[in-house]
Design a protein around this motif. Structure first.
Motif, short mmCIF file in Angstrom:
data_model
loop_
_atom_site.label_atom_id
_atom_site.label_comp_id
_atom_site.label_asym_id
_atom_site.label_seq_id
_atom_site.Cartn_x
_atom_site.Cartn_y
_atom_site.Cartn_z
N ASN A 60 0.61 -1.47 0.10
CA ASN A 60 -0.01 0.06 -0.22
C ASN A 60 1.08 1.29 0.37
N GLU A 61 1.53 1.17 0.60
CA GLU A 61 3.19 1.75 0.51
C GLU A 61 3.66 2.39 -0.32
N CYS A 62 4.34 0.92 -1.07
CA CYS A 62 5.51 1.26 -1.52
C CYS A 62 4.96 0.40 -3.07
N PRO A 63 3.55 0.93 -3.34
CA PRO A 63 3.29 0.02 -5.20
C PRO A 63 4.50 -1.18 -6.10
N SER A 64 5.33 -0.04 -5.67
CA SER A 64 6.88 -0.43 -6.84
C SER A 64 7.15 -2.29 -6.05
N GLY A 65 7.15 -2.39 -4.67
CA GLY A 65 7.04 -3.44 -4.48
C GLY A 65 8.77 -3.29 -3.72
N VAL A 66 9.79 -2.07 -3.65
CA VAL A 66 11.13 -1.60 -2.58
C VAL A 66 10.67 -0.16 -2.39
N VAL A 67 11.27 0.04 -1.68
CA VAL A 67 11.69 1.41 -1.23
C VAL A 67 13.18 2.35 -1.08
N ASN A 68 13.01 3.12 -1.80
CA ASN A 68 14.31 3.27 -2.00
C ASN A 68 14.48 4.86 -0.56
N GLU A 69 15.55 5.25 -0.84
CA GLU A 69 15.99 6.24 0.55
C GLU A 69 15.10 7.53 0.82
#
Length: 214
Positions: A60-69
């Motif tokens: 929900n927060e990161c639809p791409s499946g990864v988080v960058n800085e």
């Protein structure tokens, strides 16, 4: 003291955030590859259902499946709007980015969160040491701990603690090294860190604060 402050700030609001996700229910609607889920059950102390809940919140927060800085900093700024959390979020991101590729995947997130919330005392302390050891060379210097303390005080914000002295970060660093640096060589090793923390009742209490909050 400064050590307890550092430990308690490892995962702010984690319990509240994930309780909100849990209350939404309908866990069966979560999509996740069974192979990945089974592997994470083995790598973490979470059940399949708990991982499904975490994955839905993560997606929900990161639809791409990864988080960058930058995304990590943006999310963290909502927790501490009264101050500048960017530097602390940078240090925390590097601790979560176990592959050092500038991205935190759900797997990275789940493994670190499992240590913080459900890991053994030794696992938690090793994770905390890695956070404070900014250049990952196996020891914590005064410069590294000073940077960490300044990032925490910047994040908390001056108006939150208006009587806080400008010398407070240095005093916390001095306290940390007086307690931890047993051989007085100017650095704290993992052995010194583990030995001191495991003998300190206040630190041990802090390490249990987030046990089983999900």
């Amino acid at each position: 003291d400064g050590i307890n402050l550092l430990i308690e700030l490892l995962s702010p609001h984690t319990d509240a955030d994930f309780f909100l996700i849990t209350e939404e229910g309908e866990l069966s609607t979560v999509c996740y590859r069974p192979e990945g889920l089974d592997s994470l059950v083995q790598q973490t102390n979470f059940s399949k259902k708990e991982l499904q809940v975490l994955y839905r919140g993560f997606k929900n927060e990161c639809p791409s499946g990864v988080v960058n800085e930058d995304t990590f900093k943006s999310i963290y700024s909502h927790f501490f709007p009264q101050g500048d959390s960017s530097m602390y979020a940078h240090f925390l991101f590097e601790a979560f980015d176990t592959h050092n590729n500038g991205l935190v995947s759900f797997e990275d997130f789940a493994v670190s969160l499992s240590i913080i919330l459900r890991g053994s005392i030794t696992d938690k302390l090793n994770w905390a040491f890695n956070l404070y050891d900014l250049n990952k060379d196996g020891c914590i210097t005064r410069e590294e701990m000073t940077d960490i303390m300044h990032s925490i005080y910047n994040m908390m914000g001056k108006h939150t603690y208006p009587s806080m002295r400008d010398s407070a970060p240095k005093e916390h660093v001095d306290s940390f090294f007086q307690k931890m640096d047993k051989n007085k060589d100017g650095v704290v090793t993992i052995e010194e860190f583990l030995e001191t923390c495991q003998k300190d009742e206040n630190i041990m209490h802090s390490m249990h604060l987030f046990d089983n909050v999900i």
